[in-house]
Scaffold this motif. Structure first.
Motif, PDB file in Angstrom:
ATOM      1  N   ASP A 113       0.806  -1.220   0.000  1.00 31.09           N
ATOM      2  CA  ASP A 113       0.000   0.000   0.000  1.00 31.09           C
ATOM      3  C   ASP A 113       0.839   1.271   0.000  1.00 31.09           C
ATOM      4  O   ASP A 113       0.297   2.363   0.144  1.00 31.09           O
ATOM      5  N   ILE A 114       2.166   1.134  -0.184  1.00 31.48           N
ATOM      6  CA  ILE A 114       2.986   2.341  -0.176  1.00 31.48           C
ATOM      7  C   ILE A 114       3.579   2.686  -1.537  1.00 31.48           C
ATOM      8  O   ILE A 114       4.017   3.812  -1.755  1.00 31.48           O
ATOM      9  N   ALA A 115       3.615   1.728  -2.465  1.00 32.72           N
ATOM     10  CA  ALA A 115       4.031   1.998  -3.849  1.00 32.72           C
ATOM     11  C   ALA A 115       5.375   2.719  -3.918  1.00 32.72           C
ATOM     12  O   ALA A 115       5.503   3.778  -4.535  1.00 32.72           O
ATOM     13  N   ASP A 116       6.404   2.115  -3.301  1.00 37.31           N
ATOM     14  CA  ASP A 116       7.722   2.755  -3.289  1.00 37.31           C
ATOM     15  C   ASP A 116       8.810   1.929  -3.977  1.00 37.31           C
ATOM     16  O   ASP A 116       9.988   2.258  -3.882  1.00 37.31           O
ATOM     17  N   ARG A 117       8.425   0.830  -4.670  1.00 36.27           N
ATOM     18  CA  ARG A 117       9.412  -0.037  -5.308  1.00 36.27           C
ATOM     19  C   ARG A 117       8.723  -0.858  -6.394  1.00 36.27           C
ATOM     20  O   ARG A 117       7.489  -0.997  -6.392  1.00 36.27           O
ATOM     21  N   GLU A 118       9.506  -1.423  -7.298  1.00 38.21           N
ATOM     22  CA  GLU A 118       8.947  -2.250  -8.367  1.00 38.21           C
ATOM     23  C   GLU A 118       8.530  -3.608  -7.821  1.00 38.21           C
ATOM     24  O   GLU A 118       9.188  -4.165  -6.934  1.00 38.21           O
ATOM     25  N   LEU A 119       7.442  -4.143  -8.379  1.00 38.81           N
ATOM     26  CA  LEU A 119       6.886  -5.415  -7.945  1.00 38.81           C
ATOM     27  C   LEU A 119       6.627  -6.279  -9.174  1.00 38.81           C
ATOM     28  O   LEU A 119       5.931  -5.852 -10.101  1.00 38.81           O
ATOM     29  N   ALA A 120       7.182  -7.486  -9.188  1.00 40.91           N
ATOM     30  CA  ALA A 120       7.025  -8.389 -10.329  1.00 40.91           C
ATOM     31  C   ALA A 120       6.103  -9.538  -9.931  1.00 40.91           C
ATOM     32  O   ALA A 120       6.546 -10.650  -9.636  1.00 40.91           O
ATOM     33  N   VAL A 121       4.802  -9.266  -9.922  1.00 37.23           N
ATOM     34  CA  VAL A 121       3.829 -10.237  -9.431  1.00 37.23           C
ATOM     35  C   VAL A 121       2.653 -10.363 -10.396  1.00 37.23           C
ATOM     36  O   VAL A 121       2.447  -9.520 -11.272  1.00 37.23           O
ATOM     37  N   ASP A 122       1.890 -11.434 -10.205  1.00 35.51           N
ATOM     38  CA  ASP A 122       0.694 -11.649 -11.023  1.00 35.51           C
ATOM     39  C   ASP A 122      -0.489 -10.850 -10.497  1.00 35.51           C
ATOM     40  O   ASP A 122      -1.331 -10.395 -11.273  1.00 35.51           O
ATOM     41  N   TRP A 123      -0.562 -10.703  -9.159  1.00 32.19           N
ATOM     42  CA  TRP A 123      -1.637  -9.941  -8.534  1.00 32.19           C
ATOM     43  C   TRP A 123      -1.047  -8.973  -7.521  1.00 32.19           C
ATOM     44  O   TRP A 123      -0.128  -9.318  -6.766  1.00 32.19           O
ATOM     45  N   LEU A 124      -1.579  -7.783  -7.473  1.00 27.72           N
ATOM     46  CA  LEU A 124      -1.182  -6.794  -6.472  1.00 27.72           C
ATOM     47  C   LEU A 124      -2.436  -6.377  -5.709  1.00 27.72           C
ATOM     48  O   LEU A 124      -3.413  -5.927  -6.300  1.00 27.72           O
ATOM     49  N   ILE A 125      -2.386  -6.542  -4.391  1.00 26.75           N
ATOM     50  CA  ILE A 125      -3.519  -6.209  -3.532  1.00 26.75           C
ATOM     51  C   ILE A 125      -3.161  -4.971  -2.711  1.00 26.75           C
ATOM     52  O   ILE A 125      -2.209  -4.990  -1.930  1.00 26.75           O
ATOM     53  N   ASP A 126      -3.917  -3.904  -2.917  1.00 26.00           N
ATOM     54  CA  ASP A 126      -3.756  -2.675  -2.135  1.00 26.00           C
ATOM     55  C   ASP A 126      -5.111  -2.338  -1.527  1.00 26.00           C
ATOM     56  O   ASP A 126      -5.967  -1.764  -2.197  1.00 26.00           O
ATOM     57  N   PRO A 127      -5.324  -2.655  -0.234  1.00 24.58           N
ATOM     58  CA  PRO A 127      -6.639  -2.438   0.368  1.00 24.58           C
ATOM     59  C   PRO A 127      -6.922  -0.992   0.748  1.00 24.58           C
ATOM     60  O   PRO A 127      -8.030  -0.686   1.197  1.00 24.58           O
ATOM     61  N   ASN A 128      -5.955  -0.100   0.577  1.00 27.82           N
ATOM     62  CA  ASN A 128      -6.178   1.304   0.923  1.00 27.82           C
ATOM     63  C   ASN A 128      -6.996   2.024  -0.150  1.00 27.82           C
ATOM     64  O   ASN A 128      -6.964   1.645  -1.321  1.00 27.82           O
TER      65      ASN A 128
END
Length: 227
Positions: A113-128
């Motif tokens: 939920d802070i979006a401060d780095r690259e993420l190499a994933v199939d799903w991204l969950i941000d509950p905010n």
């Protein structure tokens, strides 16, 4: 299906990552999945909390994350049969994800939920809540990553499903203070003093915390003296 979750808790990190992952693990187990939560032992013993939720627990190492490659190596050694991997950790990003994918063929999900780095994933969950979740993670996730964003995806414990619904009253009769499971900065005590001293609130105040709070004794003393 075998699912492995990677999360930590400590006095500094708090219990939030671990608690929301336990909520996810319980939901997955209810769907028939075999779930293992992998964690590092920093300064809190997380095993009793994980086991109380009915989730399998595995310690992968001691101490804080010192490097993504070391951490993912220890993780993969502990849960070699994972078909799905969920990572909820601000210290782990794209390098960790790519190594995990390359050595396990598992599909990956990240909770962030802070979006401060690259993420190499199939799903991204941000509950905010975010007015524009796609813009928030622009340049940090690939075009094939499915973004699951907003409070609708909040990972709440099963107990909340049957909990009484909040009733809002115009007059404030009581106040609850919760600054996380550990509250290393002791913001709970600051809030109590501000409500009583600066704002003059005389209604009931309840402070919620856990045994992992390093300021628990001081809070108990303050609560005992509060009238």
């Amino acid at each position: 299906m075998n699912i492995a979750i990677r999360a930590d808790a400590s006095a500094a990190i708090g219990l939030g990552h671990l608690k929301r992952c336990l909520s996810l693990a319980q939901a997955l187990r209810a769907q028939g999945a075999a779930v293992t939560l992998a964690w590092r032992e920093i300064d809190l013993d997380c095993a009793p909390l994980i086991e109380a939720a009915g989730v399998s627990s595995v310690r992968i190492a001691a101490g804080r994350v010192s490097g993504e490659l070391i951490d993912v190596r220890d993780f993969l050694a502990a849960v070699p049969a994972a078909e799905r991997i969920v990572v909820d950790h601000y210290a782990l990003g794209e390098r960790w994800h790519r190594v995990a994918r390359g050595h396990s063929d598992a599909k990956l999900a990240a909770i962030d939920d802070i979006a401060d780095r690259e993420l190499a994933v199939d799903w991204l969950i941000d509950p905010n809540f975010s007015a524009d979740p796609a813009a928030k993670f622009a340049g940090l996730i690939g075009p094939d990553t499915q973004l699951l964003a907003g409070p609708h995806y909040a990972l709440l414990a099963p107990a909340y499903a049957a909990a009484p619904r909040c009733v809002v009253h115009e007059a404030v009769r009581s106040i609850g203070i919760f600054m996380g499971g550990t509250d290393a900065a002791n913001a709970s005590l600051l809030a109590l003093r501000a409500l009583r001293g600066r704002l003059g609130f005389r209604g009931a105040i309840e402070i919620a915390t856990t045994s992992g709070n390093p300021n628990l004794a001081a809070l108990r003393e303050a609560a005992a003296c509060d009238t």
